[in-house]
Motif scaffolding. Sequence first.
Motif, PDB file in Angstrom:
ATOM      1  N   ASN A 378       0.902  -1.255   0.010  1.00  0.00           N
ATOM      2  CA  ASN A 378       0.106   0.043  -0.052  1.00  0.00           C
ATOM      3  C   ASN A 378       0.805   1.151   0.145  1.00  0.00           C
ATOM      4  OD1 ASN A 378      -1.814  -2.094   0.249  1.00  0.00           O
ATOM      5  ND2 ASN A 378      -2.577  -1.463   2.329  1.00  0.00           N
ATOM      6  N   GLY A 379       1.918   1.264  -0.988  1.00  0.00           N
ATOM      7  CA  GLY A 379       2.495   2.806  -1.018  1.00  0.00           C
ATOM      8  C   GLY A 379       3.633   2.872  -0.213  1.00  0.00           C
ATOM      9  N   THR A 380       4.153   1.692   0.362  1.00  0.00           N
ATOM     10  CA  THR A 380       5.467   1.640   1.136  1.00  0.00           C
ATOM     11  C   THR A 380       6.681   2.134   0.438  1.00  0.00           C
ATOM     12  OG1 THR A 380       4.465   0.093   2.731  1.00  0.00           O
ATOM     13  CG2 THR A 380       6.908   0.484   2.780  1.00  0.00           C
ATOM     14  N   ARG A 381       7.376   3.094   0.778  1.00  0.00           N
ATOM     15  CA  ARG A 381       8.632   3.592  -0.050  1.00  0.00           C
ATOM     16  C   ARG A 381       9.780   3.805   0.845  1.00  0.00           C
ATOM     17  NH1 ARG A 381       4.149   6.345   1.123  1.00  0.00           N
ATOM     18  NH2 ARG A 381       4.516   8.320   1.648  1.00  0.00           N
ATOM     19  N   ASN A 382      10.887   3.730   0.234  1.00  0.00           N
ATOM     20  CA  ASN A 382      12.124   4.049   0.843  1.00  0.00           C
ATOM     21  C   ASN A 382      12.630   3.305   2.107  1.00  0.00           C
ATOM     22  OD1 ASN A 382      12.304   6.262  -1.426  1.00  0.00           O
ATOM     23  ND2 ASN A 382      10.881   7.355  -0.113  1.00  0.00           N
ATOM     24  N   SER A 383      12.093   1.947   2.205  1.00  0.00           N
ATOM     25  CA  SER A 383      12.234   1.362   3.275  1.00  0.00           C
ATOM     26  C   SER A 383      13.313  -0.001   2.945  1.00  0.00           C
ATOM     27  CB  SER A 383      10.737   0.708   3.866  1.00  0.00           C
ATOM     28  OG  SER A 383      10.024   1.978   3.950  1.00  0.00           O
ATOM     29  N   VAL A 384      13.638  -0.233   4.139  1.00  0.00           N
ATOM     30  CA  VAL A 384      14.826  -1.379   4.162  1.00  0.00           C
ATOM     31  C   VAL A 384      14.499  -2.284   5.250  1.00  0.00           C
ATOM     32  CG1 VAL A 384      17.238  -1.789   4.513  1.00  0.00           C
ATOM     33  CG2 VAL A 384      16.471   0.040   3.281  1.00  0.00           C
ATOM     34  N   VAL A 385      14.603  -3.668   4.840  1.00  0.00           N
ATOM     35  CA  VAL A 385      14.539  -4.827   5.698  1.00  0.00           C
ATOM     36  C   VAL A 385      15.851  -5.407   5.655  1.00  0.00           C
ATOM     37  CG1 VAL A 385      13.346  -6.848   6.671  1.00  0.00           C
ATOM     38  CG2 VAL A 385      12.064  -5.016   5.652  1.00  0.00           C
ATOM     39  N   GLU A 386      16.671  -5.505   6.722  1.00  0.00           N
ATOM     40  CA  GLU A 386      17.828  -6.328   6.759  1.00  0.00           C
ATOM     41  C   GLU A 386      18.321  -7.160   7.816  1.00  0.00           C
ATOM     42  OE1 GLU A 386      20.637  -3.040   6.210  1.00  0.00           O
ATOM     43  OE2 GLU A 386      20.278  -2.044   7.949  1.00  0.00           O
ATOM     44  N   HIS A 387      19.092  -8.151   7.483  1.00  0.00           N
ATOM     45  CA  HIS A 387      19.436  -9.132   8.426  1.00  0.00           C
ATOM     46  C   HIS A 387      18.372  -9.508   9.452  1.00  0.00           C
ATOM     47  CE1 HIS A 387      23.683  -8.715   7.573  1.00  0.00           C
ATOM     48  NE2 HIS A 387      23.623  -7.350   7.459  1.00  0.00           N
ATOM     49  N   CYS A 388      17.250  -9.968   8.994  1.00  0.00           N
ATOM     50  CA  CYS A 388      16.220 -10.574   9.492  1.00  0.00           C
ATOM     51  C   CYS A 388      16.235 -12.129   9.258  1.00  0.00           C
ATOM     52  CB  CYS A 388      15.012  -9.796   9.235  1.00  0.00           C
ATOM     53  SG  CYS A 388      14.963  -8.277   9.918  1.00  0.00           S
ATOM     54  N   HIS A 389      15.491 -13.033  10.183  1.00  0.00           N
ATOM     55  CA  HIS A 389      15.296 -14.314   9.839  1.00  0.00           C
ATOM     56  C   HIS A 389      13.791 -14.694  10.084  1.00  0.00           C
ATOM     57  CE1 HIS A 389      15.628 -18.521  10.752  1.00  0.00           C
ATOM     58  NE2 HIS A 389      16.820 -18.645  10.070  1.00  0.00           N
ATOM     59  N   PHE A 390      13.354 -15.446   9.055  1.00  0.00           N
ATOM     60  CA  PHE A 390      12.090 -15.896   8.742  1.00  0.00           C
ATOM     61  C   PHE A 390      11.926 -17.272   8.980  1.00  0.00           C
ATOM     62  CE2 PHE A 390      12.549 -11.552   7.144  1.00  0.00           C
ATOM     63  CZ  PHE A 390      11.354 -11.042   7.420  1.00  0.00           C
ATOM     64  N   ARG A 391      11.054 -17.863   9.655  1.00  0.00           N
ATOM     65  CA  ARG A 391      10.973 -19.379   9.558  1.00  0.00           C
ATOM     66  C   ARG A 391       9.783 -19.847   9.664  1.00  0.00           C
ATOM     67  NH1 ARG A 391      14.527 -21.754  14.130  1.00  0.00           N
ATOM     68  NH2 ARG A 391      16.328 -21.794  12.529  1.00  0.00           N
ATOM     69  N   ASN A 392       8.975 -20.615   8.888  1.00  0.00           N
ATOM     70  CA  ASN A 392       7.622 -21.188   9.286  1.00  0.00           C
ATOM     71  C   ASN A 392       6.354 -20.241   9.088  1.00  0.00           C
ATOM     72  OD1 ASN A 392       6.350 -23.976   9.689  1.00  0.00           O
ATOM     73  ND2 ASN A 392       6.081 -23.181  11.815  1.00  0.00           N
ATOM     74  N   THR A 393       6.361 -19.418   8.057  1.00  0.00           N
ATOM     75  CA  THR A 393       5.393 -18.476   7.966  1.00  0.00           C
ATOM     76  C   THR A 393       4.284 -19.104   6.886  1.00  0.00           C
ATOM     77  OG1 THR A 393       6.331 -17.357   5.833  1.00  0.00           O
ATOM     78  CG2 THR A 393       6.860 -16.568   7.756  1.00  0.00           C
ATOM     79  N   GLY A 394       2.941 -18.656   7.127  1.00  0.00           N
ATOM     80  CA  GLY A 394       1.927 -19.493   6.293  1.00  0.00           C
ATOM     81  C   GLY A 394       1.468 -18.667   5.142  1.00  0.00           C
ATOM     82  N   ASP A 395       2.261 -17.501   4.575  1.00  0.00           N
ATOM     83  CA  ASP A 395       2.237 -17.069   3.273  1.00  0.00           C
ATOM     84  C   ASP A 395       3.510 -16.426   3.238  1.00  0.00           C
ATOM     85  OD1 ASP A 395       0.902 -15.411   1.419  1.00  0.00           O
ATOM     86  OD2 ASP A 395      -0.847 -15.781   2.263  1.00  0.00           O
ATOM     87  N   ASP A 396       3.345 -15.450   2.135  1.00  0.00           N
ATOM     88  CA  ASP A 396       4.931 -14.834   1.718  1.00  0.00           C
ATOM     89  C   ASP A 396       5.632 -14.521   2.895  1.00  0.00           C
ATOM     90  OD1 ASP A 396       4.316 -15.240  -1.130  1.00  0.00           O
ATOM     91  OD2 ASP A 396       3.198 -12.962  -1.022  1.00  0.00           O
ATOM     92  N   ALA A 397       6.850 -14.804   3.174  1.00  0.00           N
ATOM     93  CA  ALA A 397       7.679 -14.546   4.107  1.00  0.00           C
ATOM     94  C   ALA A 397       8.231 -12.953   3.970  1.00  0.00           C
ATOM     95  CB  ALA A 397       8.930 -15.488   4.144  1.00  0.00           C
ATOM     96  N   MET A 398       8.443 -12.647   2.722  1.00  0.00           N
ATOM     97  CA  MET A 398       8.744 -11.203   2.722  1.00  0.00           C
ATOM     98  C   MET A 398       8.097 -11.012   1.165  1.00  0.00           C
ATOM     99  SD  MET A 398      13.063 -11.172   3.676  1.00  0.00           S
ATOM    100  CE  MET A 398      12.717  -9.376   3.929  1.00  0.00           C
TER     101      MET A 398
END
Length: 593
Positions: A378-398
């Motif tokens: 929904n229009g998110t901009r200029n944003s950063v996600v880094e050095h994060c860990h995702f495990r066992n999600t029930g839809d798109d992890a990222m």
Amino acid sequence: MKRNTRVETSPAPIHKLLTAGLLVLSLGSGACSESTEGAPRGANVPWTEYQAEDGRTNATVLGPNRTRYDQAYIEAEAIGRKAVRLDKTGDHVAITAKKAANSIVVRLSIPDSPDGGGIDSTLGLYVNGQRVKSLAVTSRYSWVYGGEELRTPNTPSSGEPHAFFDETRALIDPIPAGAEVKLQKDAQDTAAFYVIDLIDLEQVAPPLEKPADLVSVTEYGALPDDNVDDGEAIQNAIDAAVGERKKGLWIPRGTYLVNQVKQGQLGLSLKGIEIRGAGMWYTHLKGAKATFYCWGEGGCRFSDFSILGEVDFRDDDIPNNGFNGGVGKNTSIENVWVEHVKVGFWCGTDADPYGTDGLVVRHSRFRNLYADGINLANGTRNSVVEHCHFRNTGDDAMAMWSNKGAGDPASHDNVYRYNTVQMPWRANCFAIYGGYNNTIEKSVCEDVLTYSGILIDNEFDAHPFAPTTTLKDISLIRAGGPMSGMNHGALRFYTRQGPVNDITAENIDIYDSTFAGIQFQNHPDSQGSTFSNILLENVFVTGSRTYGIEVIDGAGGRASFEDVVVKDSGKGALNAPGVPGNFFDKRSGNMGW
């Protein structure tokens, strides 16, 4: 349970190992792999991951297997698609600690209850031969049913079970490097079986001290570990800090129940202040309303605590996400652990007046969720996600979703970098739905049950793609799966509702994909939408179970390929039935197809 032995053959070594003699993948670390240039990929994490099947055991080693929705093959949802099953008293699995540690995470599965509500049990933790702790384990947040059904009913009669695994974590007495760490089913450990996927050992730093410029929530009546709901007290503290223009709030060490908040609120609501705890291993917000709604132009800052929700099935009519909303400018989330909620962080809401601009999320963990890990929507901009860990999600992890229904602008100039995703059991590791100047780079996807490792898709009423979406320095390991009547490739381009264009994918390693390594697909309802201005450069596809490259369902247009190498595909290097030769702009350096 007696079972037949089923053996999968291992794929041939990755092309770059053969041609360059350089390390491509370093599995079992739970975080990073290496590229041909030696640059790290994936999250920089403080723990060491130990796969149970690589340990010493007197029990049953399961797998490898990729059969979904079958409790006879729980290991299909394990990292590496292997696990160890403890059935009888005395069954154990042991590893040797490579580094000193004072905490443990165990990813495991125990049986559901007959009514689907789950059971609680224990499991013995041994260090150097002594039982030092009874780990609390549960299936209350795992085991849903109905196969591909989105709402994941918690009713065993629906059949096709999945989401088998959950985690238990604990701070423990120090474990020295070289110690034997063993998980054992003893007489007091009453679950019928324990399927052990992995163990994470970590040396956790001492708890943080309260900064002088933050106000403690205890001053407003919130008290830890007293089994009394603290939701209203914490909201009162937030309201006071906002109204008095305080910097923010300190949440001391302990567990705070948040099951009730002020009337009309869906969770804790704030703007323009900081929320900080003593550390993700020390400060815990637990309960059905342990969620944050940040709003207002000024943004919010969150750090050093964990959110432990109570979500045990998916219902999209209930907004039970860890973090929610258009969070204004320059919001940050750092060193936060989010577990047992629907979505870790859903950015933006329809017609949000503030939107999300300049968000930073780093060094955080998103585990055991029933939908997305993070969705920059929904229009998110200029944003950063880094050095994060995702495990066992029930839809798109990222995911990045540029939703036209939320108005302008399109989502743009967002970056996912140095992230690791393990086993999303529904949807993809990484997905981009429209927008422009968005990037995924230096990341790792390890094991996907039903969809792709990376999906680039014109779908969900998205703003058009525009220059340029960039995928760079990414490892896709055992990605792709069956869903909605389709066999999804590891790296997939899909014209579901319109054209897909202006994409650059470079330095991508695709290893042991369940179906095709690279896939272009057109949807019958997309009215002739095509691919254009797409470049794949320095892409290595090895050991795909079907085809190295696949172009299907009338996919049209043109894509460019340079230094794209395909090796050891199960059914052939290329499958492009009826596709004209001019779809392929084959430049220099292509091999094997």
